[in-house]
Design a protein around this motif. Sequence first.
Motif, PDB file in Angstrom:
ATOM      1  N   GLN A  58       1.474  -0.945   0.133  1.00  3.90           N
ATOM      2  CA  GLN A  58       0.108  -0.054   0.068  1.00  3.90           C
ATOM      3  C   GLN A  58       0.721   1.157   0.046  1.00  3.90           C
ATOM      4  N   THR A  59       0.324   2.480  -0.732  1.00  6.92           N
ATOM      5  CA  THR A  59       1.036   3.460  -1.198  1.00  6.92           C
ATOM      6  C   THR A  59       0.468   4.729  -1.140  1.00  6.92           C
ATOM      7  N   VAL A  61      -1.109   8.013  -1.324  1.00  7.95           N
ATOM      8  CA  VAL A  61      -1.127   8.874  -2.343  1.00  7.95           C
ATOM      9  C   VAL A  61      -2.536  10.369  -2.223  1.00  7.95           C
ATOM     10  N   ASP A  71      -5.481   9.270   0.126  1.00  9.78           N
ATOM     11  CA  ASP A  71      -5.642   8.137  -0.343  1.00  9.78           C
ATOM     12  C   ASP A  71      -5.007   6.813  -0.323  1.00  9.78           C
ATOM     13  N   ILE A  73      -3.226   3.768  -2.297  1.00  7.25           N
ATOM     14  CA  ILE A  73      -2.804   2.524  -3.934  1.00  7.25           C
ATOM     15  C   ILE A  73      -3.081   1.368  -3.179  1.00  7.25           C
ATOM     16  N   ARG A  75      -1.902  -2.292  -3.379  1.00  9.89           N
ATOM     17  CA  ARG A  75      -0.897  -2.513  -5.267  1.00  9.89           C
ATOM     18  C   ARG A  75      -0.749  -4.411  -5.023  1.00  9.89           C
ATOM     19  N   GLU A 154      -4.210  -2.657  -9.609  1.00 11.12           N
ATOM     20  CA  GLU A 154      -3.684  -1.607  -7.961  1.00 11.12           C
ATOM     21  C   GLU A 154      -5.501  -0.694  -7.936  1.00 11.12           C
ATOM     22  N   ASP A 155      -5.213  -0.552  -6.759  1.00 11.93           N
ATOM     23  CA  ASP A 155      -7.001  -0.313  -6.505  1.00 11.93           C
ATOM     24  C   ASP A 155      -6.732   1.481  -5.282  1.00 11.93           C
ATOM     25  N   ARG A 156      -7.448   2.264  -6.530  1.00  9.76           N
ATOM     26  CA  ARG A 156      -8.024   3.382  -5.110  1.00  9.76           C
ATOM     27  C   ARG A 156      -8.297   3.430  -3.815  1.00  9.76           C
TER      28      ARG A 156
END
Length: 185
Positions: A58-59, A61, A71, A73, A75, A154-156
Amino acid sequence: MLDAKALTKAVCNVVVAVTGLPANKVIIGDNGIDAPTGSYCAVRLQNPEQWGQALNSQTNVQALDDPQYEDIIARVATQFTLGFSINFYRAGAVMYAAALCEANKREPVKTILRAAKLGWSRVSPINNLTGLYQAAMEERAQLTLYLYGESIAEDRIQRIYRAGFTVETEQSGAVAQGEVNGLSG
């Protein structure tokens, strides 16, 4: 998502580099075109199989709707073992198939696999399928090349920073209202 055509083309490039067959003699199998004249090879992706565990990360952003928020992201990288059926036809078929054994040690193959983000696993035993074809013996050989690959999704995820609530008791009917604000600390 796995791109079957791009993966198969990468394997076709490996076959060209290893066997010396011209690129127009190494085709994607089951494509509905006529077979080339002379010796040739057909490459077809078989069913990909999940291998190992998906790699999750997870990142944080900047949020799209308001720059003061963030939010996430998420992955997920799913790992696969990809089996490619490689079929050689006509003169030199067995020799061409044998050329793929230990081909992962050759520099051109390493370069092609690295560019396609693939890893070498193994080569199956060679099946010599030479037999009678249209009243003449025709040399044929088949093997399966196993490679490692991954598919990334990838999902936001939008975070909830503020939520209002209302609570009412059963006995007295007392009402409480409020707000939870993630920015208030």
